[in-house]
Scaffold this motif. Structure first.
Motif, PDB file in Angstrom:
ATOM      1  N   ASN A   8       4.386   1.614   3.603  1.00 33.94           N
ATOM      2  CA  ASN A   8       3.158   1.022   3.176  1.00 33.94           C
ATOM      3  C   ASN A   8       2.283   0.681   4.228  1.00 33.94           C
ATOM      4  O   ASN A   8       2.986   0.190   5.313  1.00 33.94           O
ATOM      5  CB  ASN A   8       3.389  -0.129   2.063  1.00 33.94           C
ATOM      6  CG  ASN A   8       4.301   0.169   1.074  1.00 33.94           C
ATOM      7  OD1 ASN A   8       3.941   0.983   0.194  1.00 33.94           O
ATOM      8  ND2 ASN A   8       5.370  -0.529   0.924  1.00 33.94           N
TER       9      ASN A   8
ATOM     10  N   GLU B  95      15.367  -6.732   0.717  1.00 30.27           N
ATOM     11  CA  GLU B  95      14.179  -6.278   1.653  1.00 30.27           C
ATOM     12  C   GLU B  95      13.780  -7.163   2.364  1.00 30.27           C
ATOM     13  O   GLU B  95      13.739  -8.436   1.958  1.00 30.27           O
ATOM     14  CB  GLU B  95      13.202  -5.898   0.447  1.00 30.27           C
ATOM     15  CG  GLU B  95      12.054  -5.458   0.956  1.00 30.27           C
ATOM     16  CD  GLU B  95      10.845  -4.683  -0.109  1.00 30.27           C
ATOM     17  OE1 GLU B  95      11.280  -4.661  -1.165  1.00 30.27           O
ATOM     18  OE2 GLU B  95       9.901  -4.211   0.520  1.00 30.27           O
TER      19      GLU B  95
ATOM     20  N   ASP C 232      10.575  -2.374   4.920  1.00 27.09           N
ATOM     21  CA  ASP C 232       9.329  -2.261   4.294  1.00 27.09           C
ATOM     22  C   ASP C 232       8.231  -2.455   5.487  1.00 27.09           C
ATOM     23  O   ASP C 232       8.171  -3.289   6.180  1.00 27.09           O
ATOM     24  CB  ASP C 232       8.991  -3.278   3.268  1.00 27.09           C
ATOM     25  CG  ASP C 232       7.592  -2.777   2.553  1.00 27.09           C
ATOM     26  OD1 ASP C 232       6.558  -2.843   3.404  1.00 27.09           O
ATOM     27  OD2 ASP C 232       7.562  -2.866   1.366  1.00 27.09           O
TER      28      ASP C 232
ATOM     29  N   HIS D  23      -0.371  -4.390   0.395  1.00 24.13           N
ATOM     30  CA  HIS D  23      -0.201  -3.111   0.881  1.00 24.13           C
ATOM     31  C   HIS D  23      -1.463  -2.178   0.994  1.00 24.13           C
ATOM     32  O   HIS D  23      -2.288  -2.557  -0.237  1.00 24.13           O
ATOM     33  CB  HIS D  23       0.828  -2.308  -0.133  1.00 24.13           C
ATOM     34  CG  HIS D  23       2.050  -3.047  -0.407  1.00 24.13           C
ATOM     35  ND1 HIS D  23       3.142  -2.190  -1.017  1.00 24.13           N
ATOM     36  CD2 HIS D  23       2.724  -4.122   0.243  1.00 24.13           C
ATOM     37  CE1 HIS D  23       4.049  -3.235  -0.795  1.00 24.13           C
ATOM     38  NE2 HIS D  23       3.991  -4.322  -0.178  1.00 24.13           N
TER      39      HIS D  23
ATOM     40  N   HIS E 181       5.576  -5.048   5.286  1.00 21.81           N
ATOM     41  CA  HIS E 181       6.079  -6.441   5.563  1.00 21.81           C
ATOM     42  C   HIS E 181       6.519  -6.591   6.600  1.00 21.81           C
ATOM     43  O   HIS E 181       6.305  -7.757   7.294  1.00 21.81           O
ATOM     44  CB  HIS E 181       7.290  -6.578   4.561  1.00 21.81           C
ATOM     45  CG  HIS E 181       6.927  -6.263   2.966  1.00 21.81           C
ATOM     46  ND1 HIS E 181       7.984  -6.314   2.063  1.00 21.81           N
ATOM     47  CD2 HIS E 181       5.761  -6.348   2.444  1.00 21.81           C
ATOM     48  CE1 HIS E 181       7.390  -6.236   1.017  1.00 21.81           C
ATOM     49  NE2 HIS E 181       6.275  -6.084   1.174  1.00 21.81           N
TER      50      HIS E 181
ATOM     51  N   GLU F 101       4.842   2.418  -1.993  1.00 25.71           N
ATOM     52  CA  GLU F 101       4.418   1.465  -2.907  1.00 25.71           C
ATOM     53  C   GLU F 101       3.070   1.092  -2.715  1.00 25.71           C
ATOM     54  O   GLU F 101       2.642  -0.059  -2.400  1.00 25.71           O
ATOM     55  CB  GLU F 101       5.553   0.119  -2.794  1.00 25.71           C
ATOM     56  CG  GLU F 101       6.634   0.239  -2.885  1.00 25.71           C
ATOM     57  CD  GLU F 101       7.513  -0.759  -2.430  1.00 25.71           C
ATOM     58  OE1 GLU F 101       7.182  -1.254  -1.481  1.00 25.71           O
ATOM     59  OE2 GLU F 101       8.308  -1.341  -3.439  1.00 25.71           O
TER      60      GLU F 101
ATOM     61  N   HIS G   1      10.488   1.463   2.632  1.00 26.50           N
ATOM     62  CA  HIS G   1       9.367   1.542   1.910  1.00 26.50           C
ATOM     63  C   HIS G   1       8.386   1.807   2.989  1.00 26.50           C
ATOM     64  O   HIS G   1       8.016   0.926   4.117  1.00 26.50           O
ATOM     65  CB  HIS G   1       9.113   0.250   1.293  1.00 26.50           C
ATOM     66  CG  HIS G   1       9.947  -0.220   0.178  1.00 26.50           C
ATOM     67  ND1 HIS G   1      10.013  -1.247  -0.497  1.00 26.50           N
ATOM     68  CD2 HIS G   1      10.750   0.829  -0.530  1.00 26.50           C
ATOM     69  CE1 HIS G   1      10.929  -1.207  -1.741  1.00 26.50           C
ATOM     70  NE2 HIS G   1      11.375   0.094  -1.622  1.00 26.50           N
TER      71      HIS G   1
END
Ligand SMILES: [Zn+2]
Ligand SMILES: [Zn+2]
Length: 303
Positions: A235, A143, A176, A248, A179, A278, A233
């Motif tokens: 978020n 990730e 993500d 997040h 991120h 998430e 992901h």
């Protein structure tokens, strides 16, 4: 129909997570293989895979991803930490195979100030070792990170390098959105406007926020990373662009411009990929029906 999932609690067993995911409107799910605060794990024989299989087909929840512990660090200098990390991920890979899952999402860890160059060999060898000793059905997914405290894989080029060196169908990666945004990759359309200026690169080593290369889709394309991407992901971010912080936010409540997130999720390359929430949840007890609805609206599948 898009695959929309969430990371939910697996207390009571992974079949319970499937039920929880279905209850908030998900058709796929992500779990921890045990308590996220502990290195301890039950023996795999205690898993009721029959119950899990039944719950999955009853609720049509598929696939199931496993998230590795946040405690792991494959770049650790401390042998004890490294050993525990290896054991934990090895367990998760065996768990993934046992439950016929779609992969273990792993944060590789942090170089703790030493820099990627100093740790890349160690990390590569460790991941190679883990994959080699895992069941052939297990998948290791790297990730991307937000760049906080020397976290690895903030720069997508590191992921490219790992995938190329490992060259295994058992290894892929997970993107993500929080991120990436916090790590300095804008999620919008690179052709739509001039590159956004970064607010500074937080913990990033070779920060290039604000440069032309800071668009996620442009970088994924340049690095030829679409094919190995296995899940996203989704978020929102509590912190601004290129902040280097990993906090997040609920969908539409954070700093990621809605049109940018919408653009990223509309890319045909990810249409068939599971989108996993998430987020903290409106009540702060994790992903909920409200966030699932917001994500559905974002991808144009309002129910
Ligand atoms: Zn994530
Ligand atoms: Zn995060």
């Amino acid at each position: 129909m898009r695959r929309i999932g969430a990371h939910v609690s697996a207390a009571g067993g992974p079949h319970k997570a499937v039920e929880r995911a279905a209850a908030i409107g998900c058709n796929c799910v992500q779990v921890f293989s045990g308590s996220p605060r502990s290195w301890q794990r039950k023996s795999l024989e205690e898993l009721d895979t029959e119950k899990l299989r039944a719950a999955r087909s009853r609720h049509a929840v598929e696939p199931v991803f496993t998230h590795a512990l946040y405690l792991v660090n494959l770049a650790a200098e401390d042998d004890a930490v490294l050993e525990k990390s290896m054991k934990a991920i090895a367990y998760d890979l065996a768990f993934d195979a046992e439950i016929a899952g779609a992969g273990v999402v792993v944060h590789l860890g942090s170089h703790q100030g030493r820099g990627w160059d100093a740790v890349q060999r160690q990390v590569l060898e460790r991941v190679g070792e883990l994959v080699e000793h895992s069941p052939p059905e297990a998948t290791f997914l790297i990730e991307n990170s937000a760049g906080q405290k020397g976290k690895l894989s903030t720069d997508l080029a590191e992921i490219r390098w790992m995938l190329e060196q490992l060259a295994s169908p058992q290894v892929g990666w997970c993107f993500d959105t929080c991120h990436a945004f916090a790590g300095g990759y804008a999620l919008g359309n690179p052709g739509a406007r001039s590159p956004r200026k970064g607010a500074g690169c937080g913990g990033r080593s070779g920060g290039y926020a604000g440069s032309e290369r800071s668009y996620a889709v442009a970088e994924i394309e340049r690095l030829k990373l679409w094919d190995e991407l296995r899940c996203v992901h989704v978020n929102d971010s509590r912190d601004p662009f290129a902040s280097g912080r990993d906090r997040h936010a609920n969908i539409n409540d954070g700093e990621i411009p809605r049109d940018e997130l919408e653009y990223f999720l509309s890319r045909s390359e990810i249409h068939a990929l599971p989108l996993i929430l998430e987020v903290p949840g409106i009540e702060n007890d994790g992903p909920d029906a409200e966030n699932v609805q917001r994500l559905l609206a974002l991808v144009g599948e309002e129910s």
